[in-house]
Scaffold this motif. Structure first.
Motif, PDB file in Angstrom:
ATOM      1  N   GLU A 173      -6.075  -0.415 -10.835  1.00 56.04           N
ATOM      2  CA  GLU A 173      -7.422   0.163 -10.958  1.00 56.04           C
ATOM      3  C   GLU A 173      -8.462  -0.938 -11.081  1.00 56.04           C
ATOM      4  OE1 GLU A 173      -5.842   4.170 -13.293  1.00 56.04           O
ATOM      5  OE2 GLU A 173      -6.814   2.550 -14.381  1.00 56.04           O
ATOM      6  N   ASN A 174      -8.123  -1.978 -11.829  1.00 54.48           N
ATOM      7  CA  ASN A 174      -9.039  -3.092 -12.028  1.00 54.48           C
ATOM      8  C   ASN A 174      -9.294  -3.842 -10.723  1.00 54.48           C
ATOM      9  OD1 ASN A 174     -10.512  -4.701 -14.141  1.00 54.48           O
ATOM     10  ND2 ASN A 174      -9.196  -6.324 -13.366  1.00 54.48           N
ATOM     11  N   GLN A 175      -8.229  -4.104  -9.970  1.00 52.23           N
ATOM     12  CA  GLN A 175      -8.385  -4.808  -8.695  1.00 52.23           C
ATOM     13  C   GLN A 175      -9.269  -4.017  -7.730  1.00 52.23           C
ATOM     14  OE1 GLN A 175      -4.748  -6.604  -6.919  1.00 52.23           O
ATOM     15  NE2 GLN A 175      -3.734  -6.029  -8.817  1.00 52.23           N
ATOM     16  N   ILE A 176      -9.024  -2.700  -7.673  1.00 52.80           N
ATOM     17  CA  ILE A 176      -9.786  -1.861  -6.740  1.00 52.80           C
ATOM     18  C   ILE A 176     -11.238  -1.747  -7.171  1.00 52.80           C
ATOM     19  CG2 ILE A 176     -10.002   0.478  -5.805  1.00 52.80           C
ATOM     20  CD1 ILE A 176      -6.903   0.651  -6.057  1.00 52.80           C
ATOM     21  N   LEU A 177     -11.469  -1.531  -8.469  1.00 55.60           N
ATOM     22  CA  LEU A 177     -12.844  -1.394  -8.949  1.00 55.60           C
ATOM     23  C   LEU A 177     -13.611  -2.698  -8.767  1.00 55.60           C
ATOM     24  CD1 LEU A 177     -15.007   0.343 -10.211  1.00 55.60           C
ATOM     25  CD2 LEU A 177     -14.102  -0.245 -12.474  1.00 55.60           C
ATOM     26  N   LYS A 191      -8.570  -1.021   5.120  1.00 56.07           N
ATOM     27  CA  LYS A 191      -7.520  -1.965   5.502  1.00 56.07           C
ATOM     28  C   LYS A 191      -7.641  -3.263   4.729  1.00 56.07           C
ATOM     29  CE  LYS A 191      -5.377  -4.138   9.542  1.00 56.07           C
ATOM     30  NZ  LYS A 191      -5.420  -4.302  11.020  1.00 56.07           N
ATOM     31  N   ASP A 192      -8.870  -3.768   4.581  1.00 53.95           N
ATOM     32  CA  ASP A 192      -9.083  -5.011   3.837  1.00 53.95           C
ATOM     33  C   ASP A 192      -8.694  -4.846   2.370  1.00 53.95           C
ATOM     34  OD1 ASP A 192     -10.040  -6.128   6.156  1.00 53.95           O
ATOM     35  OD2 ASP A 192     -12.158  -5.906   5.627  1.00 53.95           O
ATOM     36  N   ALA A 193      -9.044  -3.690   1.796  1.00 54.32           N
ATOM     37  CA  ALA A 193      -8.724  -3.440   0.394  1.00 54.32           C
ATOM     38  C   ALA A 193      -7.209  -3.378   0.180  1.00 54.32           C
ATOM     39  CB  ALA A 193      -9.379  -2.146  -0.071  1.00 54.32           C
ATOM     40  N   LEU A 194      -6.495  -2.703   1.097  1.00 51.25           N
ATOM     41  CA  LEU A 194      -5.045  -2.606   0.974  1.00 51.25           C
ATOM     42  C   LEU A 194      -4.385  -3.983   1.064  1.00 51.25           C
ATOM     43  CD1 LEU A 194      -4.318   0.585   3.124  1.00 51.25           C
ATOM     44  CD2 LEU A 194      -4.098   0.361   0.649  1.00 51.25           C
ATOM     45  N   GLN A 195      -4.873  -4.812   1.965  1.00 55.54           N
ATOM     46  CA  GLN A 195      -4.322  -6.161   2.085  1.00 55.54           C
ATOM     47  C   GLN A 195      -4.589  -6.974   0.826  1.00 55.54           C
ATOM     48  OE1 GLN A 195      -2.437  -7.674   4.298  1.00 55.54           O
ATOM     49  NE2 GLN A 195      -2.326  -6.023   5.794  1.00 55.54           N
ATOM     50  N   ALA A 196      -5.791  -6.821   0.254  1.00 54.61           N
ATOM     51  CA  ALA A 196      -6.146  -7.584  -0.940  1.00 54.61           C
ATOM     52  C   ALA A 196      -5.341  -7.147  -2.158  1.00 54.61           C
ATOM     53  CB  ALA A 196      -7.640  -7.434  -1.225  1.00 54.61           C
ATOM     54  N   VAL A 197      -5.107  -5.841  -2.285  1.00 50.57           N
ATOM     55  CA  VAL A 197      -4.448  -5.314  -3.483  1.00 50.57           C
ATOM     56  C   VAL A 197      -2.926  -5.318  -3.357  1.00 50.57           C
ATOM     57  CG1 VAL A 197      -4.179  -3.268  -4.960  1.00 50.57           C
ATOM     58  CG2 VAL A 197      -6.443  -3.897  -4.094  1.00 50.57           C
ATOM     59  N   TYR A 198      -2.397  -4.947  -2.168  1.00 49.70           N
ATOM     60  CA  TYR A 198      -0.954  -4.794  -1.997  1.00 49.70           C
ATOM     61  C   TYR A 198      -0.326  -5.849  -1.080  1.00 49.70           C
ATOM     62  CZ  TYR A 198      -1.683  -0.122  -3.972  1.00 49.70           C
ATOM     63  OH  TYR A 198      -2.019   0.923  -4.782  1.00 49.70           O
ATOM     64  N   GLY A 199      -1.135  -6.502  -0.283  1.00 53.23           N
ATOM     65  CA  GLY A 199      -0.581  -7.453   0.674  1.00 53.23           C
ATOM     66  C   GLY A 199      -0.058  -6.807   1.934  1.00 53.23           C
ATOM     67  N   SER A 200      -0.228  -5.481   2.061  1.00 49.92           N
ATOM     68  CA  SER A 200       0.200  -4.771   3.268  1.00 49.92           C
ATOM     69  C   SER A 200      -0.599  -3.490   3.386  1.00 49.92           C
ATOM     70  CB  SER A 200       1.702  -4.454   3.217  1.00 49.92           C
ATOM     71  OG  SER A 200       1.996  -3.574   2.152  1.00 49.92           O
ATOM     72  N   SER A 201      -0.590  -2.938   4.583  1.00 50.07           N
ATOM     73  CA  SER A 201      -1.322  -1.706   4.841  1.00 50.07           C
ATOM     74  C   SER A 201      -0.390  -0.724   5.537  1.00 50.07           C
ATOM     75  CB  SER A 201      -2.553  -1.996   5.716  1.00 50.07           C
ATOM     76  OG  SER A 201      -3.231  -0.816   6.073  1.00 50.07           O
ATOM     77  N   ASP A 202       0.206   0.197   4.765  1.00 49.91           N
ATOM     78  CA  ASP A 202       1.098   1.185   5.345  1.00 49.91           C
ATOM     79  C   ASP A 202       0.902   2.528   4.641  1.00 49.91           C
ATOM     80  OD1 ASP A 202       2.518   1.064   2.905  1.00 49.91           O
ATOM     81  OD2 ASP A 202       3.898  -0.442   3.670  1.00 49.91           O
ATOM     82  N   TYR A 203       1.736   3.488   4.991  1.00 51.47           N
ATOM     83  CA  TYR A 203       1.583   4.843   4.442  1.00 51.47           C
ATOM     84  C   TYR A 203       1.686   4.850   2.923  1.00 51.47           C
ATOM     85  CZ  TYR A 203       2.769   9.645   3.220  1.00 51.47           C
ATOM     86  OH  TYR A 203       2.801  10.875   2.627  1.00 51.47           O
ATOM     87  N   PHE A 204       2.677   4.160   2.391  1.00 51.51           N
ATOM     88  CA  PHE A 204       2.940   4.235   0.958  1.00 51.51           C
ATOM     89  C   PHE A 204       1.868   3.508   0.144  1.00 51.51           C
ATOM     90  CE2 PHE A 204       7.143   4.784   2.908  1.00 51.51           C
ATOM     91  CZ  PHE A 204       7.465   6.027   2.388  1.00 51.51           C
ATOM     92  N   THR A 205       1.456   2.322   0.592  1.00 54.02           N
ATOM     93  CA  THR A 205       0.383   1.630  -0.130  1.00 54.02           C
ATOM     94  C   THR A 205      -0.924   2.414  -0.006  1.00 54.02           C
ATOM     95  OG1 THR A 205      -0.060   0.221   1.804  1.00 54.02           O
ATOM     96  CG2 THR A 205       1.432  -0.642   0.134  1.00 54.02           C
ATOM     97  N   GLY A 206      -1.121   3.066   1.151  1.00 56.86           N
ATOM     98  CA  GLY A 206      -2.322   3.883   1.331  1.00 56.86           C
ATOM     99  C   GLY A 206      -2.361   5.058   0.377  1.00 56.86           C
ATOM    100  N   ARG A 207      -1.206   5.737   0.201  1.00 56.41           N
ATOM    101  CA  ARG A 207      -1.144   6.861  -0.730  1.00 56.41           C
ATOM    102  C   ARG A 207      -1.369   6.392  -2.164  1.00 56.41           C
ATOM    103  NH1 ARG A 207       1.506  11.607   0.409  1.00 56.41           N
ATOM    104  NH2 ARG A 207       0.900  12.107  -1.733  1.00 56.41           N
TER     105      ARG A 207
END
Length: 245
Positions: A173-177, A191-207
């Protein structure tokens, strides 16, 4: 002797310490040996309770958790670790591959979810990627406090303040905020946010990302002027009524 003992202590301090929790003795030993050969200091625990006790006594840079563990399963262990430390990276290594388990893992705050069997070299690169993101985040010059409408937000402490009430938020939550605040009034691309927070952009990280957006919205709705707006097909925009149209 004291000089060499001091050097040994300094070298040990500089190592990356990994908590590995695996009840399969053969796999646990092989993984421990493999990671040790790559320069990591590994503590192997065979059940969730002993792993939790070890985590409370020692400082770890990364936790690798199986889920089906005796005494305390990996999900409960991860939740207890998150209660004590919002920032330490957690990766699940598990045979549980159904979608619901993956989503639960990410919702707890996992940085990665790897299903067995897996390639050791791929695991190694995933570990390096998670630690690199963590080190980069710690090295970024951070603004001490953001003002979001009536909220004061202190990212270094994972804290929001509203009318004297302190609200603690999780690491994800902190990283996203923080990303939303850095782009306030502008579109934060999904897409940029997913890469920054999770290091990947797929269905599961998106959910998982959507779950944390929903949690942030629930917290911020105390101020009706604040909005995390969906920008269809692109991403999100944080607004608090102070933006210049």
């Amino acid at each position: 002797f004291c000089f060499y003992l001091l050097i040994l202590c300094i070298m040990t301090t500089d190592l990356t310490h990994i908590l590995l929790v695996e009840d399969d003795m053969s796999l646990g030993f092989l993984l421990s040996e493999f990671l040790s050969s790559e320069g990591y200091q590994v503590k192997l625990c065979r059940d969730g309770l002993s792993a939790y006790n070890s985590f409370m006594r020692n400082r770890y840079h990364l936790c690798l958790l199986d889920i089906m563990l005796p005494k305390m399963d990996g999900f409960e262990l991860a939740e207890k670790i998150r209660e004590e430390n919002k920032q330490v990276p957690i990766m699940f290594l598990t045979a549980k591959s159904i979608k619901e388990d993956k989503l639960r893992g990410y919702q707890i705050g996992a940085d990665d979810y790897i299903t067995k069997p897996f390639d050791e070299d791929l695991l190694l690169w995933k570990i390096k990627a998670v630690l690199k993101r963590k080190n980069h985040a710690e090295g970024v010059e951070e603004i001490d406090e953001y003002q979001i409408g009536e909220f004061s937000y202190r990212p270094n402490n994972h804290e929001l303040y509203f009318e004297g009430e302190k609200i603690r938020i999780t690491d994800k939550e902190n990283q996203i905020l923080r990303l939303l605040c850095m782009n306030k009034g502008s579109v934060l691309k999904r897409k940029d946010a997913l890469q920054a927070v999770y290091g990947s952009s797929d269905y599961f990280t998106g959910r998982s990302f959507d779950v944390f957006i929903a949690k942030l919205r629930k917290i911020l709705k105390k101020d009706p002027n604040i909005c995390i707006e969906n920008v269809f097909g692109v991403g999100f925009m944080l607004k608090d009524g102070t933006e210049v149209e």
